[in-house]
Design a protein around this motif. Structure first.
Motif, PDB file in Angstrom:
ATOM      1  N   VAL A 211     -53.710  73.703 -61.578  1.00 39.69           N
ATOM      2  CA  VAL A 211     -52.966  74.913 -61.218  1.00 39.69           C
ATOM      3  C   VAL A 211     -51.650  74.585 -60.523  1.00 39.69           C
ATOM      4  O   VAL A 211     -50.763  75.441 -60.448  1.00 39.69           O
ATOM      5  CB  VAL A 211     -53.817  75.855 -60.339  1.00 39.69           C
ATOM      6  N   ALA A 212     -51.504  73.367 -60.020  1.00 42.32           N
ATOM      7  CA  ALA A 212     -50.239  72.944 -59.414  1.00 42.32           C
ATOM      8  C   ALA A 212     -50.279  71.438 -59.223  1.00 42.32           C
ATOM      9  O   ALA A 212     -51.352  70.843 -59.052  1.00 42.32           O
ATOM     10  CB  ALA A 212     -49.997  73.627 -58.071  1.00 42.32           C
ATOM     11  N   GLN A 213     -49.117  70.819 -59.232  1.00 44.33           N
ATOM     12  CA  GLN A 213     -49.031  69.397 -58.930  1.00 44.33           C
ATOM     13  C   GLN A 213     -47.625  69.053 -58.466  1.00 44.33           C
ATOM     14  O   GLN A 213     -46.661  69.775 -58.730  1.00 44.33           O
ATOM     15  CB  GLN A 213     -49.410  68.549 -60.133  1.00 44.33           C
ATOM     16  N   GLY A 214     -47.529  67.954 -57.734  1.00 41.10           N
ATOM     17  CA  GLY A 214     -46.267  67.505 -57.187  1.00 41.10           C
ATOM     18  C   GLY A 214     -46.511  66.770 -55.888  1.00 41.10           C
ATOM     19  O   GLY A 214     -47.653  66.613 -55.442  1.00 41.10           O
ATOM     20  N   SER A 215     -45.438  66.313 -55.261  1.00 41.88           N
ATOM     21  CA  SER A 215     -45.588  65.695 -53.946  1.00 41.88           C
ATOM     22  C   SER A 215     -45.960  66.778 -52.934  1.00 41.88           C
ATOM     23  O   SER A 215     -45.672  67.971 -53.147  1.00 41.88           O
ATOM     24  CB  SER A 215     -44.284  65.022 -53.533  1.00 41.88           C
ATOM     25  N   PRO A 216     -46.606  66.416 -51.816  1.00 45.92           N
ATOM     26  CA  PRO A 216     -46.909  67.433 -50.797  1.00 45.92           C
ATOM     27  C   PRO A 216     -45.670  68.196 -50.353  1.00 45.92           C
ATOM     28  O   PRO A 216     -45.715  69.423 -50.192  1.00 45.92           O
ATOM     29  CB  PRO A 216     -47.513  66.607 -49.656  1.00 45.92           C
ATOM     30  N   ALA A 217     -44.555  67.491 -50.180  1.00 48.12           N
ATOM     31  CA  ALA A 217     -43.332  68.163 -49.745  1.00 48.12           C
ATOM     32  C   ALA A 217     -42.830  69.134 -50.801  1.00 48.12           C
ATOM     33  O   ALA A 217     -42.394  70.252 -50.480  1.00 48.12           O
ATOM     34  CB  ALA A 217     -42.254  67.133 -49.432  1.00 48.12           C
ATOM     35  N   LEU A 301     -53.293  79.403 -54.110  1.00 51.83           N
ATOM     36  CA  LEU A 301     -53.552  79.106 -55.515  1.00 51.83           C
ATOM     37  C   LEU A 301     -55.008  79.282 -55.921  1.00 51.83           C
ATOM     38  O   LEU A 301     -55.299  79.678 -57.053  1.00 51.83           O
ATOM     39  CB  LEU A 301     -53.121  77.667 -55.821  1.00 51.83           C
ATOM     40  N   THR A 302     -55.924  78.987 -55.011  1.00 48.87           N
ATOM     41  CA  THR A 302     -57.352  78.986 -55.376  1.00 48.87           C
ATOM     42  C   THR A 302     -58.118  80.136 -54.749  1.00 48.87           C
ATOM     43  O   THR A 302     -59.304  80.311 -55.056  1.00 48.87           O
ATOM     44  CB  THR A 302     -58.009  77.661 -54.957  1.00 48.87           C
ATOM     45  N   GLY A 303     -57.466  80.927 -53.880  1.00 50.33           N
ATOM     46  CA  GLY A 303     -58.139  82.071 -53.271  1.00 50.33           C
ATOM     47  C   GLY A 303     -58.784  81.727 -51.957  1.00 50.33           C
ATOM     48  O   GLY A 303     -58.991  80.554 -51.629  1.00 50.33           O
TER      49      GLY A 303
END
Length: 308
Positions: A211-217, A301-303
């Motif tokens: 549902v999402a990805q990337g660096s924490p920042a 994102l996940t509720g």
């Protein structure tokens, strides 16, 4: 030349009967980096890890671990990876030092087991049977077994579950040291602070899908980056508040009398909020500006409801 990823997963599907645990999942772990796989219980994290480790066979999709299909060459691959399963994986009656020495004996160039016991604070319980170790000690022993063989890639399934803060920090230091030494790490965790502290890249999954990805920042910045929190009388019209703010801002009352405004907070926005509150006959109290956390993003994102 670009270094090949330590783990590359494309379109992974894994079913258990009529239940689809992983549903078309993609992820990539670059070499010498740390990837945190996050998600609620039942999201498919452990299943994904077990497919990558070669313990489960994918129903669909392509999985490459250190350039190899984990189902085709498990023996050659397992000599290059370390695995820390969620359940510990040790024999109940074996003593801690004995277990680590057995795993070390299966490795071509292992670390010194006695040194590793000392580093992880297990020397005092070296002769204690596994079943009598505390939960945190069992976790540290499982971690020691995962890294004693000097692996190129380590899978850590909730590595600090059941640990006290001191032991957790020790594990964080060890994971950081592995990364500095060029080891790739794929871990799961329910601790968002842990993911922020350790991970170069985060992948959030829910119902078996990314549902999402990337660096924490990047994840926190993409979600608004900042938020303003304040207290006021309960039940004010948050839609009305959002309407007077610039486009793209959000307002909510997650707890009665506690309000959150999401978006870049500058003096103009702050003035707008306090003026609006005054117009409602309310005083904005305990005003705080903070960066949105990874946990905020995860819950968005996940509720926020409990999962069975």
């Amino acid at each position: 030349m670009r270094t090949a990823p330590a783990v590359a997963v494309r379109g992974l599907v894994k079913r258990y009967g009529r239940t689809t645990a992983v549903d078309g999942l993609d992820l990539e772990l670059p070499a010498a980096s740390v990837l945190a796989l996050l998600g609620p219980n039942g999201a498919g994290k452990t299943t994904t890890m077990e497919v990558c480790e070669g313990f489960l066979r994918a129903d669909e999709g392509e999985v490459r671990v250190l350039g190899t299909d984990p189902t085709d060459a498990p023996d050659a691959l397992r000599a290059r990876i370390g695995v820390m399963p969620q359940g510990g994986g040790a024999y109940p009656g074996v003593r801690a030092a004995e277990m680590l020495r057995v795993v070390a004996a299966c490795s071509a160039h292992p670390l010194d087991p006695e040194w590793l016991l000392s580093v992880l604070g297990l020397t005092a319980c070296a002769r204690t049977p596994y079943k009598r170790l505390s939960g945190g000690q069992q976790q540290r022993l499982a971690l020691a077994c995962a890294v004693v063989g000097r692996p190129e890639l380590v899978f850590l399934d909730e590595p600090t579950a059941g640990m006290d803060p001191q032991a957790r920090r020790l594990v964080w230091e060890l994971v950081a040291a592995l990364r500095r030494d060029g080891v790739s790490v794929l871990l799961t965790t329910h601790l968002m602070e842990e993911a922020e502290a350790l991970a170069d890249h985060v992948v959030i999954v829910d119902h078996g899908r990314v549902v999402a990805q990337g660096s924490p920042a990047a994840l926190t910045a993409a979600s608004g980056g900042q938020e303003l929190r304040f207290r006021a009388r309960p039940g004010m019209d948050v839609d009305g508040l959002a309407a007077v703010l610039p486009a793209g801002y959000g307002a909510a009352e997650p707890v009665a009398g506690r309000y959150v405004v999401q978006g870049r907070i500058d003096p103009t926005v702050l003035s707008t909020i306090t003026t609006w509150c005054a117009g409602q006959g309310a005083l904005a109290d305990d005003v705080q500006v903070a960066r949105r956390s990874l946990e905020d993003v995860f819950l968005d994102l996940t509720g926020r409801e409990l999962r069975s």
